[in-house]
Design a protein around this motif. Structure first.
Motif, PDB file in Angstrom:
ATOM      1  N   MET A  82       0.879  -1.285  -0.209  1.00 21.75           N
ATOM      2  CA  MET A  82       0.038   0.006   0.054  1.00 21.75           C
ATOM      3  C   MET A  82       1.082   1.219  -0.003  1.00 21.75           C
ATOM      4  SD  MET A  82      -2.933  -1.159   2.653  1.00 21.75           S
ATOM      5  CE  MET A  82      -1.899  -1.363   4.150  1.00 21.75           C
ATOM      6  N   SER A  83       0.576   2.200  -0.979  1.00 20.60           N
ATOM      7  CA  SER A  83       1.380   3.388  -1.040  1.00 20.60           C
ATOM      8  C   SER A  83       0.480   4.471  -1.144  1.00 20.60           C
ATOM      9  CB  SER A  83       2.244   3.428  -2.270  1.00 20.60           C
ATOM     10  OG  SER A  83       3.314   2.268  -2.231  1.00 20.60           O
ATOM     11  N   SER A  84       1.046   5.736  -1.036  1.00 25.78           N
ATOM     12  CA  SER A  84       0.282   6.979  -1.150  1.00 25.78           C
ATOM     13  C   SER A  84      -1.108   6.606  -0.154  1.00 25.78           C
ATOM     14  CB  SER A  84      -0.139   7.350  -2.441  1.00 25.78           C
ATOM     15  OG  SER A  84       1.213   7.460  -3.151  1.00 25.78           O
ATOM     16  N   LEU A  85      -0.964   6.186   1.086  1.00 27.74           N
ATOM     17  CA  LEU A  85      -2.010   6.065   1.893  1.00 27.74           C
ATOM     18  C   LEU A  85      -2.747   7.222   2.196  1.00 27.74           C
ATOM     19  CD1 LEU A  85      -0.284   3.294   3.668  1.00 27.74           C
ATOM     20  CD2 LEU A  85      -2.690   3.146   2.817  1.00 27.74           C
ATOM     21  N   LYS A  86      -4.031   7.250   2.292  1.00 27.56           N
ATOM     22  CA  LYS A  86      -4.972   8.356   2.703  1.00 27.56           C
ATOM     23  C   LYS A  86      -5.570   8.172   4.112  1.00 27.56           C
ATOM     24  CE  LYS A  86      -5.715   8.799  -2.351  1.00 27.56           C
ATOM     25  NZ  LYS A  86      -6.862   9.140  -3.145  1.00 27.56           N
ATOM     26  N   PRO A  87      -6.200   9.255   4.901  1.00 27.07           N
ATOM     27  CA  PRO A  87      -6.744   8.687   5.861  1.00 27.07           C
ATOM     28  C   PRO A  87      -7.941   7.868   5.601  1.00 27.07           C
ATOM     29  CG  PRO A  87      -6.280  11.152   5.926  1.00 27.07           C
ATOM     30  CD  PRO A  87      -5.875  10.581   4.642  1.00 27.07           C
ATOM     31  N   GLU A  88      -8.661   7.956   4.331  1.00 27.24           N
ATOM     32  CA  GLU A  88      -9.874   7.233   4.162  1.00 27.24           C
ATOM     33  C   GLU A  88      -9.535   5.688   3.843  1.00 27.24           C
ATOM     34  OE1 GLU A  88      -9.011  10.107   2.693  1.00 27.24           O
ATOM     35  OE2 GLU A  88      -9.232  10.046   0.482  1.00 27.24           O
ATOM     36  N   ASP A  89      -8.041   5.265   3.825  1.00 24.45           N
ATOM     37  CA  ASP A  89      -7.645   3.972   3.891  1.00 24.45           C
ATOM     38  C   ASP A  89      -7.877   3.437   5.384  1.00 24.45           C
ATOM     39  OD1 ASP A  89      -5.424   4.812   1.363  1.00 24.45           O
ATOM     40  OD2 ASP A  89      -7.278   4.059   1.000  1.00 24.45           O
ATOM     41  N   THR A  90      -7.989   4.031   6.253  1.00 23.50           N
ATOM     42  CA  THR A  90      -8.174   3.492   7.607  1.00 23.50           C
ATOM     43  C   THR A  90      -9.172   2.639   7.582  1.00 23.50           C
ATOM     44  OG1 THR A  90      -7.290   5.262   8.806  1.00 23.50           O
ATOM     45  CG2 THR A  90      -8.366   4.063  10.010  1.00 23.50           C
ATOM     46  N   ALA A  91      -8.841   1.333   8.158  1.00 30.77           N
ATOM     47  CA  ALA A  91      -9.866   0.321   8.248  1.00 30.77           C
ATOM     48  C   ALA A  91      -8.996  -1.066   8.922  1.00 30.77           C
ATOM     49  CB  ALA A  91     -10.312  -0.035   7.107  1.00 30.77           C
ATOM     50  N   VAL A  92      -9.990  -2.027   9.141  1.00 34.93           N
ATOM     51  CA  VAL A  92      -9.310  -3.208   9.437  1.00 34.93           C
ATOM     52  C   VAL A  92      -9.318  -4.043   8.318  1.00 34.93           C
ATOM     53  CG1 VAL A  92      -9.700  -5.394  10.761  1.00 34.93           C
ATOM     54  CG2 VAL A  92     -10.309  -3.332  11.935  1.00 34.93           C
ATOM     55  N   TYR A  93      -8.171  -4.578   7.892  1.00 33.62           N
ATOM     56  CA  TYR A  93      -8.043  -5.269   6.721  1.00 33.62           C
ATOM     57  C   TYR A  93      -8.074  -6.801   7.060  1.00 33.62           C
ATOM     58  CZ  TYR A  93      -6.775  -0.931   4.085  1.00 33.62           C
ATOM     59  OH  TYR A  93      -6.914   0.339   3.559  1.00 33.62           O
ATOM     60  N   TYR A  94      -8.728  -7.520   6.240  1.00 32.86           N
ATOM     61  CA  TYR A  94      -9.062  -8.887   6.151  1.00 32.86           C
ATOM     62  C   TYR A  94      -8.361  -9.612   5.164  1.00 32.86           C
ATOM     63  CZ  TYR A  94     -12.254  -7.669  10.136  1.00 32.86           C
ATOM     64  OH  TYR A  94     -12.824  -7.126  11.271  1.00 32.86           O
ATOM     65  N   CYS A  95      -7.516 -10.572   5.595  1.00 30.69           N
ATOM     66  CA  CYS A  95      -7.230 -11.450   4.375  1.00 30.69           C
ATOM     67  C   CYS A  95      -8.273 -12.482   3.969  1.00 30.69           C
ATOM     68  CB  CYS A  95      -5.729 -12.347   4.760  1.00 30.69           C
ATOM     69  SG  CYS A  95      -5.295 -13.371   3.516  1.00 30.69           S
ATOM     70  N   TYR A  96      -8.651 -12.840   2.895  1.00 32.75           N
ATOM     71  CA  TYR A  96      -9.528 -13.772   2.254  1.00 32.75           C
ATOM     72  C   TYR A  96      -8.983 -14.675   1.602  1.00 32.75           C
ATOM     73  CZ  TYR A  96     -13.294 -14.873  -0.577  1.00 32.75           C
ATOM     74  OH  TYR A  96     -14.482 -15.580  -1.666  1.00 32.75           O
ATOM     75  N   ALA A  97      -9.545 -16.162   1.546  1.00 32.53           N
ATOM     76  CA  ALA A  97      -9.511 -17.172   0.697  1.00 32.53           C
ATOM     77  C   ALA A  97     -10.560 -17.973   0.154  1.00 32.53           C
ATOM     78  CB  ALA A  97      -8.426 -17.946   1.265  1.00 32.53           C
ATOM     79  N   ASN A  98     -10.675 -17.820  -1.033  1.00 32.15           N
ATOM     80  CA  ASN A  98     -11.802 -18.781  -1.571  1.00 32.15           C
ATOM     81  C   ASN A  98     -11.269 -20.055  -1.876  1.00 32.15           C
ATOM     82  OD1 ASN A  98     -13.229 -20.215  -3.847  1.00 32.15           O
ATOM     83  ND2 ASN A  98     -14.821 -18.571  -3.012  1.00 32.15           N
ATOM     84  N   TYR A  99     -11.619 -21.177  -1.663  1.00 34.16           N
ATOM     85  CA  TYR A  99     -11.141 -22.655  -1.794  1.00 34.16           C
ATOM     86  C   TYR A  99     -12.011 -23.702  -2.000  1.00 34.16           C
ATOM     87  CZ  TYR A  99     -11.911 -23.807   3.104  1.00 34.16           C
ATOM     88  OH  TYR A  99     -12.394 -24.098   4.356  1.00 34.16           O
ATOM     89  N   TRP A 100     -11.411 -24.665  -2.670  1.00 31.81           N
ATOM     90  CA  TRP A 100     -12.228 -26.069  -2.950  1.00 31.81           C
ATOM     91  C   TRP A 100     -13.470 -25.607  -3.761  1.00 31.81           C
ATOM     92  CZ3 TRP A 100     -10.586 -30.169  -3.694  1.00 31.81           C
ATOM     93  CH2 TRP A 100     -11.367 -31.371  -3.670  1.00 31.81           C
ATOM     94  N   GLN A 101     -14.559 -25.927  -3.309  1.00 34.02           N
ATOM     95  CA  GLN A 101     -16.001 -25.427  -4.161  1.00 34.02           C
ATOM     96  C   GLN A 101     -16.574 -24.456  -3.610  1.00 34.02           C
ATOM     97  OE1 GLN A 101     -17.908 -29.555  -4.023  1.00 34.02           O
ATOM     98  NE2 GLN A 101     -16.897 -29.909  -5.943  1.00 34.02           N
TER      99      GLN A 101
END
Length: 116
Positions: A82-101
């Motif tokens: 993440m570059s050129s970060l802005k105040p509106e980028d403030t958040a909890v970031y969640y990793c996500y995976a879609n797997y199998w079916q």
């Protein structure tokens, strides 16, 4: 099953950079896509960026040109630079995976705060 462990959140000043990491374990071979979502206070969770099994990527318009998603197959890890970060980028970031079916798994979340 797939398990995800995130790291890399923190406090950064506007205009700064930060890199998030998400390490996957378990049934790695079954992963169809991995990426990041975020949820700001009082807002719904939204897609940030995804990387698909074949290597193609998808990113929200709000982060295009500033955030880059990549992966290291040898480490089973996906990164969000993440570059050129802005105040509106403030958040909890969640990793996500879609797997199998079309099963889904989420990381525990990591807080990114952009503030001076």
């Amino acid at each position: 099953q797939v398990q995800l462990v995130e790291s890399g959140g923190g406090l950064v000043q506007p205009g700064g950079s930060l890199r998030l990491s998400c390490a996957a374990s378990g049934s790695i071979f079954s992963i169809n896509a991995m990426g990041w979502y975020r949820q700001a206070p009082g807002k719904q969770r939204e897609l940030v960026a995804l990387i698909i099994r074949g290597g193609s990527t998808n990113a929200a318009d709000s982060v295009k040109g500033r955030f880059t998603i990549s992966r290291d197959n040898a480490k089973n890890t996906v990164y969000l630079q993440m570059s050129s970060l802005k105040p509106e980028d403030t958040a909890v970031y969640y990793c996500y995976a879609n797997y199998w079916q079309n099963l889904e798994v989420w990381g525990q979340g990591t807080l990114v705060t952009v503030s001076s």
